[in-house]
Design an enzyme around this catalytic site. Sequence first.
Site, PDB file in Angstrom:
ATOM      1  N   ASP A 163      35.996  31.093   5.027  1.00  0.00           N
ATOM      2  CA  ASP A 163      35.354  32.097   4.197  1.00  0.00           C
ATOM      3  C   ASP A 163      34.906  33.281   5.042  1.00  0.00           C
ATOM      4  O   ASP A 163      35.363  33.482   6.169  1.00  0.00           O
ATOM      5  CB  ASP A 163      34.187  31.468   3.427  1.00  0.00           C
ATOM      6  CG  ASP A 163      33.873  32.222   2.155  1.00  0.00           C
ATOM      7  OD1 ASP A 163      34.504  31.912   1.127  1.00  0.00           O
ATOM      8  OD2 ASP A 163      33.028  33.116   2.186  1.00  0.00           O
ATOM      9  N   THR A 164      33.962  34.040   4.490  1.00  0.00           N
ATOM     10  CA  THR A 164      33.508  35.307   5.034  1.00  0.00           C
ATOM     11  C   THR A 164      33.120  35.243   6.504  1.00  0.00           C
ATOM     12  O   THR A 164      32.368  34.370   6.916  1.00  0.00           O
ATOM     13  CB  THR A 164      32.301  35.794   4.222  1.00  0.00           C
ATOM     14  OG1 THR A 164      32.644  35.769   2.831  1.00  0.00           O
ATOM     15  CG2 THR A 164      31.895  37.189   4.624  1.00  0.00           C
ATOM     16  N   VAL A 165      33.619  36.207   7.292  1.00  0.00           N
ATOM     17  CA  VAL A 165      33.184  36.363   8.678  1.00  0.00           C
ATOM     18  C   VAL A 165      32.071  37.404   8.705  1.00  0.00           C
ATOM     19  O   VAL A 165      31.929  38.209   7.782  1.00  0.00           O
ATOM     20  CB  VAL A 165      34.336  36.803   9.601  1.00  0.00           C
ATOM     21  CG1 VAL A 165      35.481  35.809   9.524  1.00  0.00           C
ATOM     22  CG2 VAL A 165      34.820  38.210   9.248  1.00  0.00           C
TER      23      VAL A 165
END
Length: 343
Positions: free
Chosen positions: A239-241
Amino acid sequence: MLGLSSYAGVMESLMNRAEEQQPSSPLTNSRSKKQESSKNQKPRLVGGFVLVHAGAGYHSESKAKEYKHVCKRACQRAVDRLKAGALAVEAVAAALVELEDSPFTNAGMGSNLNLSGEIECDASIMDGKSLHYGAVGAISGIKNPVLVANRLLSEAQKGKLSAGRIPPCFLVGRGAHDWAVSHGIPPCPSEKMATKFSLSAYKRNKRKMELAEKMDTGHNQTKRRRQSNENENGSGGLDTVGAVVVDLEGNVAAAVSSGGLAMKHPGRVGQAAHYGCGCWAENAYNMNPYSTAVSTSASDTHFTTPTLQLFHPSPRLRHFVPWLWRASDSHHAGTGMLCCHAV
């Protein structure tokens, strides 16, 4: 969610350790006393700090070295900018560019493909000094979405446009792409942003979806199959970095970037782009002695659904962000790859 309250002690200990390692002598002690007593002395710069993460999810053990290397490179990129005198918002954007350029993260290059086999990315950035914010959602054909978000932030700081128009801070889809190109950010064909990892994951997921649609199964079995697919999909499970930065003047900034869920519906905008969901940054001020910088990573549905008032030292954050970030939910939060560096 990546809650920095857990890392506040790490930052403080690293800064204290750096001070303790400096040689002490009667001369330096007397000099420091004179400096402290001097009323005209300029305020001492604080130590900078950088923390990046490659996203919550189920990271493949075979790519563990790559994840660690990209986190270290992102940290170093931000550290270099800080040492060159850059502010926190510039350094955090530099760190995110490094994360987006990696084919192993679900951001920028190599992001998850949607149902149509295209890459649509979300990104946001916030400057704790000015409280300005910039974001893009479901943007295609741009290699580094965080650069568009950062440009939106910087353009908004310039004030109103012609005829008193208010500049945008959040753009989506084709409008975001066209705005980016018109402001000098080069386009990148979506097919060039896909990697062999993201393409193979898309083909695998598509076959599984087609098979699932043909099979007449119960709701529970379908749910278990979807969960199993997420775990098996090396890129779909990521998911989101994101990153947070404290510059040498004590300013904070945060940023996030994501390719979104694998096989998502075209046009879907995830938590990474939403105000107060993807990231938050706020310098200390009179009513709040603590600076705040947060970068989140988890299933977007659970971040964008209002559930409970969030209690936080910042009155502004309590007012604007009425969500409970469920970092304790291991299924959605997963395990993240982290790297922190004190300047």
